[in-house]
Design a protein around this motif. Structure first.
Motif, PDB file in Angstrom:
ATOM      1  N   SER A 106       1.131  -7.538 -14.671  1.00  0.00           N
ATOM      2  CA  SER A 106      -0.285  -7.118 -14.538  1.00  0.00           C
ATOM      3  C   SER A 106      -0.436  -5.997 -13.543  1.00  0.00           C
ATOM      4  O   SER A 106       0.441  -5.635 -12.837  1.00  0.00           O
ATOM      5  CB  SER A 106      -1.156  -8.290 -14.120  1.00  0.00           C
ATOM      6  OG  SER A 106      -0.772  -8.794 -12.867  1.00  0.00           O
ATOM      7  N   ARG A 113       4.757 -23.375  -5.419  1.00  0.00           N
ATOM      8  CA  ARG A 113       4.181 -22.497  -6.446  1.00  0.00           C
ATOM      9  C   ARG A 113       3.044 -21.666  -5.881  1.00  0.00           C
ATOM     10  O   ARG A 113       2.233 -22.166  -5.120  1.00  0.00           O
ATOM     11  CB  ARG A 113       3.679 -23.311  -7.618  1.00  0.00           C
ATOM     12  CG  ARG A 113       4.849 -23.849  -8.440  1.00  0.00           C
ATOM     13  CD  ARG A 113       4.437 -24.417  -9.750  1.00  0.00           C
ATOM     14  NE  ARG A 113       4.342 -23.665 -10.951  1.00  0.00           N
ATOM     15  CZ  ARG A 113       5.263 -22.909 -11.521  1.00  0.00           C
ATOM     16  NH1 ARG A 113       6.385 -22.683 -10.910  1.00  0.00           N
ATOM     17  NH2 ARG A 113       5.074 -22.368 -12.682  1.00  0.00           N
ATOM     18  N   TRP A 114       3.002 -20.412  -6.290  1.00  0.00           N
ATOM     19  CA  TRP A 114       1.912 -19.529  -5.914  1.00  0.00           C
ATOM     20  C   TRP A 114       0.977 -19.365  -7.098  1.00  0.00           C
ATOM     21  O   TRP A 114       1.391 -19.474  -8.253  1.00  0.00           O
ATOM     22  CB  TRP A 114       2.430 -18.158  -5.519  1.00  0.00           C
ATOM     23  CG  TRP A 114       3.246 -18.132  -4.269  1.00  0.00           C
ATOM     24  CD1 TRP A 114       3.217 -19.026  -3.250  1.00  0.00           C
ATOM     25  CD2 TRP A 114       4.210 -17.150  -3.902  1.00  0.00           C
ATOM     26  NE1 TRP A 114       4.102 -18.669  -2.261  1.00  0.00           N
ATOM     27  CE2 TRP A 114       4.728 -17.517  -2.639  1.00  0.00           C
ATOM     28  CE3 TRP A 114       4.687 -16.004  -4.500  1.00  0.00           C
ATOM     29  CZ2 TRP A 114       5.687 -16.774  -1.979  1.00  0.00           C
ATOM     30  CZ3 TRP A 114       5.642 -15.269  -3.850  1.00  0.00           C
ATOM     31  CH2 TRP A 114       6.133 -15.646  -2.593  1.00  0.00           C
ATOM     32  N   ARG A 115      -0.279 -19.076  -6.805  1.00  0.00           N
ATOM     33  CA  ARG A 115      -1.271 -18.808  -7.843  1.00  0.00           C
ATOM     34  C   ARG A 115      -1.759 -17.374  -7.700  1.00  0.00           C
ATOM     35  O   ARG A 115      -1.837 -16.857  -6.584  1.00  0.00           O
ATOM     36  CB  ARG A 115      -2.448 -19.766  -7.713  1.00  0.00           C
ATOM     37  CG  ARG A 115      -2.092 -21.180  -8.158  1.00  0.00           C
ATOM     38  CD  ARG A 115      -3.256 -22.055  -7.921  1.00  0.00           C
ATOM     39  NE  ARG A 115      -3.206 -22.307  -6.473  1.00  0.00           N
ATOM     40  CZ  ARG A 115      -3.652 -23.366  -5.875  1.00  0.00           C
ATOM     41  NH1 ARG A 115      -4.264 -24.284  -6.536  1.00  0.00           N
ATOM     42  NH2 ARG A 115      -3.540 -23.525  -4.588  1.00  0.00           N
ATOM     43  N   ALA A 116      -2.101 -16.755  -8.833  1.00  0.00           N
ATOM     44  CA  ALA A 116      -2.641 -15.390  -8.819  1.00  0.00           C
ATOM     45  C   ALA A 116      -3.824 -15.338  -7.863  1.00  0.00           C
ATOM     46  O   ALA A 116      -4.661 -16.234  -7.836  1.00  0.00           O
ATOM     47  CB  ALA A 116      -3.057 -14.974 -10.216  1.00  0.00           C
ATOM     48  N   VAL A 158      -0.673 -12.199  -4.600  1.00  0.00           N
ATOM     49  CA  VAL A 158       0.098 -12.679  -5.746  1.00  0.00           C
ATOM     50  C   VAL A 158      -0.588 -12.220  -7.024  1.00  0.00           C
ATOM     51  O   VAL A 158      -1.800 -12.419  -7.195  1.00  0.00           O
ATOM     52  CB  VAL A 158       0.218 -14.220  -5.726  1.00  0.00           C
ATOM     53  CG1 VAL A 158       0.929 -14.720  -6.959  1.00  0.00           C
ATOM     54  CG2 VAL A 158       0.926 -14.668  -4.444  1.00  0.00           C
ATOM     55  N   VAL A 159       0.162 -11.567  -7.919  1.00  0.00           N
ATOM     56  CA  VAL A 159      -0.339 -11.153  -9.222  1.00  0.00           C
ATOM     57  C   VAL A 159       0.567 -11.711 -10.299  1.00  0.00           C
ATOM     58  O   VAL A 159       1.741 -12.029 -10.061  1.00  0.00           O
ATOM     59  CB  VAL A 159      -0.418  -9.615  -9.351  1.00  0.00           C
ATOM     60  CG1 VAL A 159      -1.395  -9.037  -8.350  1.00  0.00           C
ATOM     61  CG2 VAL A 159       0.949  -8.976  -9.193  1.00  0.00           C
ATOM     62  N   ARG A 160       0.046 -11.855 -11.503  1.00  0.00           N
ATOM     63  CA  ARG A 160       0.850 -12.319 -12.628  1.00  0.00           C
ATOM     64  C   ARG A 160       1.857 -11.223 -13.007  1.00  0.00           C
ATOM     65  O   ARG A 160       1.525 -10.056 -12.959  1.00  0.00           O
ATOM     66  CB  ARG A 160      -0.042 -12.653 -13.816  1.00  0.00           C
ATOM     67  CG  ARG A 160      -0.956 -13.825 -13.518  1.00  0.00           C
ATOM     68  CD  ARG A 160      -1.752 -14.275 -14.734  1.00  0.00           C
ATOM     69  NE  ARG A 160      -0.961 -14.697 -15.870  1.00  0.00           N
ATOM     70  CZ  ARG A 160      -0.284 -15.837 -15.970  1.00  0.00           C
ATOM     71  NH1 ARG A 160      -0.288 -16.676 -14.974  1.00  0.00           N
ATOM     72  NH2 ARG A 160       0.387 -16.143 -17.054  1.00  0.00           N
ATOM     73  N   PRO A 161       3.068 -11.588 -13.376  1.00  0.00           N
ATOM     74  CA  PRO A 161       4.056 -10.571 -13.788  1.00  0.00           C
ATOM     75  C   PRO A 161       3.507  -9.705 -14.907  1.00  0.00           C
ATOM     76  O   PRO A 161       2.862 -10.187 -15.837  1.00  0.00           O
ATOM     77  CB  PRO A 161       5.236 -11.417 -14.283  1.00  0.00           C
ATOM     78  CG  PRO A 161       5.095 -12.721 -13.573  1.00  0.00           C
ATOM     79  CD  PRO A 161       3.607 -12.937 -13.420  1.00  0.00           C
TER      80      PRO A 161
END
Length: 99
Positions: free
Chosen positions: A99, A69-72, A94-97
């Motif tokens: 955003s 798992r990746w984190r923002a 990594v960005v939240r979908p």
């Protein structure tokens, strides 16, 4: 990315040295204008001489299977491979979908 060479090149694949990244694929987003957008897998992407290729979820992008798992905010390394040019190392954040 900008092709500063004198001739056309092609982005042929994207890999990652990170254990968190599994299989990767190049894709291109296509908008139908009628609300039913599609993503098509691409074998390669043309990069004309002197042109800039912007990678985003709305045009050319990299789809990947995550091994963890990746984190923002996390930074993930990738290597862009070209037909005629040397590989280029890049970092993606990594960005939240959405955003």
């Amino acid at each position: 990315m900008t092709n500063i060479g004198g001739g056309e090149d092609r982005l042929t694949k994207v890999t990652s040295p990170s254990d968190s990244v599994g299989r990767t694929m190049l894709s291109r987003h296509k908008s139908s204008g009628r609300g039913a957008d599609t993503m098509r897998m691409k074998e390669s992407v043309r990069v004309p001489a002197g042109a800039t290729l912007a990678m985003s979820p709305f045009d050319v992008s990299v789809m990947t299977r995550m091994n963890s798992r990746w984190r923002a905010g996390e930074v993930v390394p990738f290597v862009l491979h070209f037909r005629h040019s040397a590989p280029v190392e890049v970092l993606a954040v990594v960005v939240r979908p959405g955003s």
